[in-house]
Design an enzyme around this catalytic site. Structure first.
Site, short mmCIF file in Angstrom:
data_model
loop_
_atom_site.label_atom_id
_atom_site.label_comp_id
_atom_site.label_asym_id
_atom_site.label_seq_id
_atom_site.Cartn_x
_atom_site.Cartn_y
_atom_site.Cartn_z
N ASP A 105 1.05 5.45 -0.13
CA ASP A 105 0.27 6.62 0.25
C ASP A 105 0.70 7.79 -0.62
O ASP A 105 1.63 8.52 -0.29
CB ASP A 105 0.50 6.92 1.73
CG ASP A 105 -0.60 7.76 2.34
OD1 ASP A 105 -1.60 8.00 1.64
OD2 ASP A 105 -0.46 8.15 3.50
N LYS A 157 0.85 -1.19 0.00
CA LYS A 157 0.00 0.00 0.00
C LYS A 157 0.88 1.24 0.00
O LYS A 157 1.72 1.42 0.86
CB LYS A 157 -0.92 0.00 1.24
CG LYS A 157 -1.67 1.29 1.46
CD LYS A 157 -2.68 1.57 0.38
CE LYS A 157 -3.49 2.80 0.68
NZ LYS A 157 -3.20 3.94 -0.15
#
Length: 144
Positions: free
Chosen positions: A17, A15
């Site tokens: 950001d 993931k």
């Protein structure tokens, strides 16, 4: 899911950001679009210049624009500052190759795409700025 899938046909996604973006290369120009289709090439001018150094005639690359913190993790707060004040801190992490040199790749099996595009994205000879364009296959896909 209690445990991620294992095996040869499974990979896992990290993931990030950052800002989702598409880099569109149509030699000699490069444009960078937001996920909503806004042209933000001027905001990401250093990344656009780095993408020009890739040895492709045309490509559409889906990815994430990020800034890394001291721990090596993507940092959204630092990204907002870097977009306006510290362009040299921006990275484009590619995860999907949609089109390259006249070939639509969106339907390719991820293994085929990964081998093809990682081999294709080399800096043009004499270029040193392509390090800003980080290529990695999109993860978290499971082939039945």
């Amino acid at each position: 899911m209690a445990k991620p899938p294992e095996g040869e046909d499974s990979i896992h996604e990290i993931k990030l950001d950052g800002y989702r973006a598409q880099v569109v290369i149509d030699e000699p120009s490069v444009r960078i679009f937001t996920r909503r289709g806004l042209d933000w090439t001027s905001k990401y001018r250093d990344l656009a210049e780095a993408a020009k150094t890739l040895d492709v005639e045309s490509a559409i690359i889906d990815g994430e624009i990020i800034v890394l913190n001291d721990a090596g993790l993507s940092d959204f707060g630092a990204l907002r500052k870097a977009t306006t004040r510290r362009q040299h801190d921006l990275y484009f992490v590619a995860f999907d190759l949609l089109h390259i040199n006249g070939t639509i790749c969106a339907t390719w099996h991820w293994k085929t795409a990964a081998r093809s595009w990682l081999a294709s994205f080399r800096p043009k000879s004499g270029s040193s700025s392509a390090r800003r364009c980080r290529a990695r296959p999109r993860e978290s896909r499971h082939s039945p």
